[in-house]
Design an enzyme around this catalytic site. Structure first.
Site, PDB file in Angstrom:
ATOM      1  CG  ASN A 265      -7.691  -1.894  -5.134  1.00 52.82           C
ATOM      2  OD1 ASN A 265      -6.867  -2.829  -5.036  1.00 52.82           O
ATOM      3  ND2 ASN A 265      -8.233  -1.029  -4.308  1.00 52.82           N
TER       4      ASN A 265
ATOM      5  CG  ASP B  37      -2.136   0.995   1.085  1.00 61.93           C
ATOM      6  OD1 ASP B  37      -2.154   1.384  -0.207  1.00 61.93           O
ATOM      7  OD2 ASP B  37      -2.368   1.214   2.071  1.00 61.93           O
TER       8      ASP B  37
HETATM    9  C1  IPE Z   1      -5.314  -2.469  -0.226  1.00 61.42           C
HETATM   10  O1  IPE Z   1      -5.020  -1.374  -0.222  1.00 61.42           O
HETATM   11  C2  IPE Z   1      -5.160  -3.307  -1.480  1.00 61.42           C
HETATM   12  C3  IPE Z   1      -4.106  -3.457  -2.081  1.00 61.42           C
HETATM   13  C4  IPE Z   1      -2.937  -3.174  -1.505  1.00 61.42           C
HETATM   14  C5  IPE Z   1      -4.118  -4.169  -3.261  1.00 61.42           C
HETATM   15  P1  IPE Z   1      -6.223  -0.363  -0.503  1.00 61.42           P
HETATM   16  O2  IPE Z   1      -5.400   1.172  -0.535  1.00 61.42           O
HETATM   17  O3  IPE Z   1      -7.043  -0.861  -1.675  1.00 61.42           O
HETATM   18  O4  IPE Z   1      -6.848  -0.402   0.952  1.00 61.42           O
HETATM   19  P2  IPE Z   1      -7.585   0.760   1.879  1.00 61.42           P
HETATM   20  O5  IPE Z   1      -8.764   1.122   1.035  1.00 61.42           O
HETATM   21  O6  IPE Z   1      -6.568   1.559   2.136  1.00 61.42           O
HETATM   22  O7  IPE Z   1      -8.299  -0.316   2.786  1.00 61.42           O
HETATM   23  C1  IPE Z   2      -1.561   0.295  -3.406  1.00 57.53           C
HETATM   24  O1  IPE Z   2      -1.282   1.727  -3.456  1.00 57.53           O
HETATM   25  C2  IPE Z   2      -1.544  -0.179  -4.463  1.00 57.53           C
HETATM   26  C3  IPE Z   2      -3.111  -0.635  -4.862  1.00 57.53           C
HETATM   27  C4  IPE Z   2      -3.974  -0.616  -4.313  1.00 57.53           C
HETATM   28  C5  IPE Z   2      -3.274  -1.060  -6.357  1.00 57.53           C
HETATM   29  P1  IPE Z   2      -2.552   2.797  -3.169  1.00 57.53           P
HETATM   30  O2  IPE Z   2      -2.804   3.241  -4.658  1.00 57.53           O
HETATM   31  O3  IPE Z   2      -3.688   2.286  -2.450  1.00 57.53           O
HETATM   32  O4  IPE Z   2      -1.794   4.197  -2.659  1.00 57.53           O
HETATM   33  P2  IPE Z   2      -2.466   4.710  -1.583  1.00 57.53           P
HETATM   34  O5  IPE Z   2      -2.997   4.013  -0.402  1.00 57.53           O
HETATM   35  O6  IPE Z   2      -3.568   5.536  -2.305  1.00 57.53           O
HETATM   36  O7  IPE Z   2      -1.351   5.914  -1.174  1.00 57.53           O
HETATM   37 MG    MG Z   3      -4.186   2.412  -0.595  1.00 56.90          MG
END
Ligand code: IPE
Ligand code: IPE
Ligand code: MG
Length: 249
Positions: free
Chosen positions: A72, A24
């Protein structure tokens, strides 16, 4: 704890056998630098390459990476398009690294929801690496822990309906057998980057006794030293699995 490394040396600390990572913070990494979110995803790919190679080098037997959740899909179409393109490119570009490190790549999740061109490259890389005897790298794609359990229950119900399964015989091992990958071991260590203290629907069944490690470091900056710090922290944990004495893992 020490172990005998493959080169015969004694004393190398034993890494967790089964590692899972919630990768993340790509978006925040980019935003903190005044960059577009997608640039964070792009740089995150390098972390995937480095961490996968390092886990294989350290003889972890299983690495499961949360790459795209069922939730996502709620993101803007443009971001999803970039993520899917990066994934497709990763699956092609990493074939030499995967083969060199004898990694077996597999996947869990609602794979049919992915664009066909991603599924095609995924299947190719899975087939190509199927006979590798090193670490298993599992990509969680269009994955949700609740979706996995719902899908498992549906398949179990069909078995009961067809008379092939006695409801009284259903136990925890039956449920595991109907998960996306029954071979997926319970993770010893779950790492989450970027500081959120939550599971975000990852491996809900499998993490019952997993050790958690949350770091503030965003995924694009999570490299070998950060992995070493996580493993070092894990080494100090006392795992009892509900009992009163430490269980060796
Ligand atoms: C979790 O991250 C999913 C992945 C790393 C693929 P998210 O960014 O989607 O999670 P939330 O929304 O912060 O809980
Ligand atoms: C994780 O990074 C990647 C995926 C969930 C695909 P994020 O895109 O969730 O990054 P933040 O949490 O918005 O910083
Ligand atoms: Mg995230």
């Amino acid at each position: 704890m020490t172990s005998r490394a493959k080169d015969g040396s004694v004393g190398a600390p034993k890494p967790p056998a089964h590692v899972a990572i919630i990768m993340d913070g790509n978006g925040r990494w980019a935003q903190q630098r005044g960059l577009a979110r997608v640039l964070g995803h792009r740089r995150g790919i390098e972390s995937v390459r480095r961490i996968t190679t390092e886990c294989a080098r350290l003889h972890c037997s299983s690495l499961t990476l949360y790459a795209f959740s069922v939730e996502n899909w709620k993101r803007p179409k443009t971001e999803i398009r970039v993520l899917m393109n990066l994934l497709r490119k990763f699956l092609i570009d990493e074939r030499p690294t995967i083969m060199e490190n004898r990694i077996r790549l597999t996947s869990i999740g609602r794979i049919d929801d992915l664009p066909i061109e991603v599924v095609r490259e995924l299947r190719k890389t899975e087939q190509m690496s199927a006979r590798n005897d090193g670490m298993v790298l599992r990509l969680a794609l269009s994955y949700g822990g609740r979706a996995e359990l719902a899908d498992a229950v549906k398949r179990i119900a069909r078995e009961v309906e067809a008379g092939r399964l006695d409801p009284d015989a259903i136990d925890e091992e039956t449920i595991r057998a109907f998960l996306y990958d029954p071979e997926l071991p319970d993770p010893d260590l779950l790492i989450r980057t970027a500081g959120e203290m939550r599971f975000s629907n990852f491996l809900l069944w499998q993490v019952s006794y997993t050790e958690l490690y949350v770091t503030q470091v965003c995924w694009p900056d999570f490299r070998e030293p950060e992995l070493a710090a996580a493993f070092e922290d894990y080494r100090r944990r006392v795992r009892k699995f509900g009992g009163l004495t430490k269980v060796a893992t």
